[in-house]
Design an enzyme around this catalytic site. Structure first.
Site, PDB file in Angstrom:
ATOM      1  N   ALA A  51       0.855  -1.187   0.000  1.00 12.44           N
ATOM      2  CA  ALA A  51       0.000   0.000   0.000  1.00 12.44           C
ATOM      3  C   ALA A  51       0.889   1.233   0.000  1.00 12.44           C
ATOM      4  CB  ALA A  51      -0.916   0.008   1.219  1.00 12.44           C
ATOM      5  N   LYS A  52       0.295   2.373  -0.240  1.00 14.70           N
ATOM      6  CA  LYS A  52       1.009   3.646  -0.128  1.00 14.70           C
ATOM      7  C   LYS A  52      -0.007   4.745   0.037  1.00 14.70           C
ATOM      8  CE  LYS A  52       5.404   4.776  -0.166  1.00 14.70           C
ATOM      9  NZ  LYS A  52       6.460   3.961   0.483  1.00 14.70           N
TER      10      LYS A  52
END
Length: 425
Positions: free
Chosen positions: A113-114
């Site tokens: 994720a980011k």
């Protein structure tokens, strides 16, 4: 506040397209079937939010925030939160995908994720950054969670922001939830060894690659672009192992000393000089900071931002080995030329995975309610990084591909196999 260095080039490539070009080459080498390809190429969730924040002068400013969950096939998603003016959805998507492959390469049970907020934290007060962080956390309460999605620091953020994020999330849950975020201050459940973890992983990867290339560390010259958390610790740890750090750089410019820079002195100077090397007298200021990338050194460590090695300068790169401390420092167009020149690359999803490795250790310690010693953290992270390098190197030999594609092959193979066992819809 984490260290921020601006992109040194103007013709920055689309980072998501760069990631996908490498992904496509690796999937072809693996013979990945179409169903799994379609699952892995697309993020599983994208959340974009508008964040109204009261500024110190009483005005309301609206910030743009994002969180992209690329995959949760291996486990809860994991990835940093970036505060910078150039944050955009394509960048966040690319970084989220990179996190998936990075976790898989080092065999950690996380997906990728980011997150990011388009802002300039250098021009904001601590109060404004806190209100922005808390607003972002509130907007992501249904996304974040110790078993769902676990944020961490990235460019422009650090332990302070993670403490605010943990506190705001804990308030919404009605109980303290240390494990919702990593990269926290030690007193809030942070892990010993976390601060230097990414730089330490770069060092382990560099030494492993130098061994393959038969480069003696005691006779090796190294240039490190970026002297923030990653670059400074990588430089320090490599210097401690006998390497000569010939050049370093930060926002103030690039500094060169053929006989080697005293990294302890440089770090001390930076820490007492508002976080910059400006005026540092332990090396000569180079006329053009970009020339650091084309110095005649054995090892080049780009540890700043994306796409600094590109079609415009790759022909002039002279290093025998590139160890990527930053995410995506080499553009896809430059890859082919690097391979033609016979330069080995320890790619980002391998070389800078030390940070997420120790983030995982922090999460484990939070879940256990028990702290490990620094020695245990370093010993276990070094072993994981060395094992991952060896695995990628073997894949490179088996498939006759560069190390970057080999790293993608190792990662995609692991995620695809897990997906097949778990089954689709």
């Amino acid at each position: 506040m984490g260290y921020i260095e601006p992109a040194p080039i103007k013709d920055k490539a689309n980072p998501f397209e760069s990631m996908m070009s490498r992904f496509n080459i690796a999937t072809e080498a693996l013979g990945l079937d179409e169903e799994v390809y379609n699952v892995l190429k697309s993020p599983s969730k994208q959340v974009s939010v508008s964040l109204p924040v009261t500024m110190d002068d009483g005005s309301i400013k609206v910030f743009e925030g994002h969180r992209v969950i690329h995959s949760n096939i291996l486990g809860p998603s994991k990835g940093g939160v970036r505060y910078a003016m150039d944050v955009n959805i394509d960048e966040v998507k690319a970084l989220a995908a990179w996190m998936t492959w990075k976790c898989a390469v080092v065999d950690i049970p996380y997906g990728g994720a980011k997150g990011g907020i388009r802002c300039n934290p250098r021009e904001m007060s601590a109060g404004e950054i806190e209100r922005l962080t808390r607003a972002y956390t509130q907007s992501m309460t249904g996304v974040f969670g110790p078993d769902r999605d676990i944020p961490a620091p990235d460019m422009g953020t650090g332990p302070r922001e993670m403490a605010w994020l943990m506190d705001e999330y804990s308030r919404s849950m009605g109980t303290t939830v240390n494990a919702v975020v990593t990269g926290k201050p030690l007193v809030l459940g942070g892990s010993l060894g976390r601060v230097e973890a990414t730089g330490r992983g770069v060092m382990v990867s560099a030494l492993a690659a130098m061994e393959k290339l038969k480069i003696n560390p005691y006779h090796a010259s190294i240039a490190v672009q970026g002297f923030g958390n990653v670059g400074s610790y990588a430089a320090l740890l490599m210097a401690e192992r006998g390497c000569t750090i010939a050049a370093i750089s930060d926002i103030s410019g690039a500094y060169y000393n053929e006989n080697g820079i005293d990294i302890n002195k440089a770090i001390g100077y930076r820490n007492n000089n508002n976080g910059t090397l400006e005026g540092f007298d332990g090396a000569e200021l180079m006329s053009d900071p970009a020339d650091l990338l084309i110095l005649d050194v054995d090892v080049l460590v780009p540890a700043a931002v994306e796409d600094v090695i590109h079609s415009g300068n790759v022909d002039d790169v002279k290093a025998k080995l590139i160890v990527e401390g930053a995410n995506g420092p080499t553009s896809a167009e430059a890859d082919a030329i690097i391979n033609e020149k016979g330069i080995m690359v320890a790619p980002d999803i391998l070389a800078n995975a030390g940070g997420v490795t120790v983030s995982y250790f922090e999460w484990v310690q939070n879940r256990l309610g028990y702290k490990w010693t620094r020695e245990r953290v370093n010993r276990r992270s070094d072993r994981i990084m060395k094992d991952a390098f060896d695995k990628v190197y073997k894949a490179s030999q088996k498939y006759n591909v560069p190390m970057r594609i080999a790293a993608y092959i190792v990662a995609i193979d692991k995620v695809s196999e897990t997906y097949k066992y778990r089954g689709g819809f």
